[in-house]
Write a protein that holds these residues in place. Structure first.
Motif, PDB file in Angstrom:
ATOM      1  N   ASP A  61      49.208  47.416   5.007  1.00  0.00           N
ATOM      2  CA  ASP A  61      49.451  46.798   6.422  1.00  0.00           C
ATOM      3  C   ASP A  61      49.872  47.674   7.307  1.00  0.00           C
ATOM      4  OD1 ASP A  61      48.868  44.036   5.473  1.00  0.00           O
ATOM      5  OD2 ASP A  61      50.773  43.816   4.833  1.00  0.00           O
ATOM      6  N   ILE A  62      50.643  48.589   7.186  1.00  0.00           N
ATOM      7  CA  ILE A  62      51.141  49.651   7.940  1.00  0.00           C
ATOM      8  C   ILE A  62      50.099  50.710   8.354  1.00  0.00           C
ATOM      9  CG2 ILE A  62      52.714  51.635   8.491  1.00  0.00           C
ATOM     10  CD1 ILE A  62      54.154  48.809   8.528  1.00  0.00           C
ATOM     11  N   ALA A  63      49.143  50.916   7.422  1.00  0.00           N
ATOM     12  CA  ALA A  63      48.117  51.893   7.783  1.00  0.00           C
ATOM     13  C   ALA A  63      46.924  51.130   8.687  1.00  0.00           C
ATOM     14  CB  ALA A  63      47.616  52.398   6.311  1.00  0.00           C
ATOM     15  N   LYS A  64      46.827  50.136   8.493  1.00  0.00           N
ATOM     16  CA  LYS A  64      45.845  49.110   9.168  1.00  0.00           C
ATOM     17  C   LYS A  64      46.319  49.278  10.432  1.00  0.00           C
ATOM     18  CE  LYS A  64      43.400  46.379   5.676  1.00  0.00           C
ATOM     19  NZ  LYS A  64      43.254  45.064   5.232  1.00  0.00           N
ATOM     20  N   GLY A  65      47.517  49.008  10.570  1.00  0.00           N
ATOM     21  CA  GLY A  65      48.150  48.900  12.100  1.00  0.00           C
ATOM     22  C   GLY A  65      47.823  50.173  12.786  1.00  0.00           C
ATOM     23  N   ASN A  66      48.409  51.360  12.138  1.00  0.00           N
ATOM     24  CA  ASN A  66      48.249  52.510  12.618  1.00  0.00           C
ATOM     25  C   ASN A  66      46.783  53.216  13.024  1.00  0.00           C
ATOM     26  OD1 ASN A  66      51.007  52.679  12.356  1.00  0.00           O
ATOM     27  ND2 ASN A  66      51.012  54.256  10.477  1.00  0.00           N
ATOM     28  N   VAL A  67      45.776  52.719  12.302  1.00  0.00           N
ATOM     29  CA  VAL A  67      44.332  53.108  12.561  1.00  0.00           C
ATOM     30  C   VAL A  67      43.782  51.636  13.456  1.00  0.00           C
ATOM     31  CG1 VAL A  67      44.282  54.786  11.035  1.00  0.00           C
ATOM     32  CG2 VAL A  67      43.411  52.464  10.334  1.00  0.00           C
ATOM     33  N   SER A  68      44.298  50.954  13.976  1.00  0.00           N
ATOM     34  CA  SER A  68      43.683  49.873  14.740  1.00  0.00           C
ATOM     35  C   SER A  68      42.693  49.795  15.870  1.00  0.00           C
ATOM     36  CB  SER A  68      44.953  48.774  15.374  1.00  0.00           C
ATOM     37  OG  SER A  68      45.411  49.610  16.102  1.00  0.00           O
ATOM     38  N   ASP A  69      42.707  51.237  16.336  1.00  0.00           N
ATOM     39  CA  ASP A  69      41.617  51.405  17.191  1.00  0.00           C
ATOM     40  C   ASP A  69      40.278  51.455  16.373  1.00  0.00           C
ATOM     41  OD1 ASP A  69      43.380  51.498  19.346  1.00  0.00           O
ATOM     42  OD2 ASP A  69      43.561  53.525  19.517  1.00  0.00           O
ATOM     43  N   TYR A  70      40.234  52.142  15.403  1.00  0.00           N
ATOM     44  CA  TYR A  70      39.033  52.488  14.292  1.00  0.00           C
ATOM     45  C   TYR A  70      38.753  50.928  13.852  1.00  0.00           C
ATOM     46  CZ  TYR A  70      39.893  57.144  14.550  1.00  0.00           C
ATOM     47  OH  TYR A  70      39.919  58.748  14.911  1.00  0.00           O
ATOM     48  N   LEU A  71      39.862  50.143  13.676  1.00  0.00           N
ATOM     49  CA  LEU A  71      39.415  48.516  13.392  1.00  0.00           C
ATOM     50  C   LEU A  71      38.767  47.942  14.421  1.00  0.00           C
ATOM     51  CD1 LEU A  71      39.464  46.557  11.080  1.00  0.00           C
ATOM     52  CD2 LEU A  71      41.612  45.995  11.897  1.00  0.00           C
ATOM     53  N   PHE A  72      39.215  48.042  15.435  1.00  0.00           N
ATOM     54  CA  PHE A  72      38.675  47.354  16.749  1.00  0.00           C
ATOM     55  C   PHE A  72      37.281  48.065  16.840  1.00  0.00           C
ATOM     56  CE2 PHE A  72      37.581  47.741  21.275  1.00  0.00           C
ATOM     57  CZ  PHE A  72      37.493  46.223  21.617  1.00  0.00           C
ATOM     58  N   LYS A  73      37.143  49.245  16.771  1.00  0.00           N
ATOM     59  CA  LYS A  73      35.756  49.785  17.105  1.00  0.00           C
ATOM     60  C   LYS A  73      34.653  49.171  16.044  1.00  0.00           C
ATOM     61  CE  LYS A  73      32.924  53.702  17.726  1.00  0.00           C
ATOM     62  NZ  LYS A  73      32.903  55.294  17.982  1.00  0.00           N
ATOM     63  N   ARG A  74      35.114  49.243  14.630  1.00  0.00           N
ATOM     64  CA  ARG A  74      34.447  48.720  13.873  1.00  0.00           C
ATOM     65  C   ARG A  74      33.899  47.184  14.081  1.00  0.00           C
ATOM     66  NH1 ARG A  74      36.556  46.219   8.034  1.00  0.00           N
ATOM     67  NH2 ARG A  74      37.120  45.082   9.569  1.00  0.00           N
ATOM     68  N   ASP A  75      35.025  46.451  14.486  1.00  0.00           N
ATOM     69  CA  ASP A  75      34.768  44.929  14.646  1.00  0.00           C
ATOM     70  C   ASP A  75      33.731  44.669  15.839  1.00  0.00           C
ATOM     71  OD1 ASP A  75      36.072  44.359  12.437  1.00  0.00           O
ATOM     72  OD2 ASP A  75      37.963  43.772  13.360  1.00  0.00           O
ATOM     73  N   PHE A  76      34.141  45.655  16.740  1.00  0.00           N
ATOM     74  CA  PHE A  76      33.296  45.408  17.895  1.00  0.00           C
ATOM     75  C   PHE A  76      31.531  45.722  17.917  1.00  0.00           C
ATOM     76  CE2 PHE A  76      31.379  47.269  22.124  1.00  0.00           C
ATOM     77  CZ  PHE A  76      31.675  46.034  22.960  1.00  0.00           C
ATOM     78  N   THR A  77      31.451  46.883  17.125  1.00  0.00           N
ATOM     79  CA  THR A  77      30.250  47.190  16.808  1.00  0.00           C
ATOM     80  C   THR A  77      29.510  46.263  15.983  1.00  0.00           C
ATOM     81  OG1 THR A  77      30.775  48.702  15.063  1.00  0.00           O
ATOM     82  CG2 THR A  77      30.496  49.686  17.071  1.00  0.00           C
ATOM     83  N   GLU A  78      30.080  45.501  14.937  1.00  0.00           N
ATOM     84  CA  GLU A  78      29.486  44.744  14.101  1.00  0.00           C
ATOM     85  C   GLU A  78      29.310  43.393  14.964  1.00  0.00           C
ATOM     86  OE1 GLU A  78      30.862  41.568  10.130  1.00  0.00           O
ATOM     87  OE2 GLU A  78      31.983  43.447  10.677  1.00  0.00           O
ATOM     88  N   ALA A  79      29.970  42.997  15.941  1.00  0.00           N
ATOM     89  CA  ALA A  79      29.783  41.817  16.791  1.00  0.00           C
ATOM     90  C   ALA A  79      28.588  41.982  17.826  1.00  0.00           C
ATOM     91  CB  ALA A  79      30.939  41.468  17.516  1.00  0.00           C
TER      92      ALA A  79
END
Length: 108
Positions: A61-79
């Motif tokens: 959970d902490i790691a996902k929060g720390n790299v949330s910008d990459y998670l956002f970019k991943r989700d945005f490109t998928e959408a």
């Protein structure tokens, strides 16, 4: 509708379908790259947190929060990729409808 205008609309829609295929290829590549970057950064962050002695139950959970910008970019490109597919499907429906109108008018 006149036959010439219907055929020109079908031609224009076909051109848009060709361009959308190229755009989908690019969007698919961006989606894959964003997924790769996210997973790589998440793994690095999880290893960093583990080496710092963080509790194993918290690391993910902490790691996902720390790299949330990459998670956002991943989700945005998928959408964006899914939206591109839907746009191409809409063009296909338009072409199909125009072909039906054309067939009906040539039969009459």
């Amino acid at each position: 509708m006149e036959l010439t205008s219907i055929t020109s609309e079908i031609h224009a829609a076909s051109q848009r379908l060709g361009k959308s295929a190229d755009a989908l290829f690019k969007l698919g590549k961006e989606k894959a790259e964003a997924e790769r970057d996210y997973r790589s950064m998440l793994a690095q962050e999880m290893l960093r947190l583990k080496s710092e002695g963080m509790a194993a139950t918290l690391i993910t959970d902490i790691a996902k929060g720390n790299v949330s910008d990459y998670l956002f970019k991943r989700d945005f490109t998928e959408a964006t990729f899914k939206a591109g597919i839907e746009a191409a499907d809409a063009i296909k429906v338009q072409v199909s409808a125009l072909q039906t109108i054309l067939k009906y008018q040539t039969d009459v």
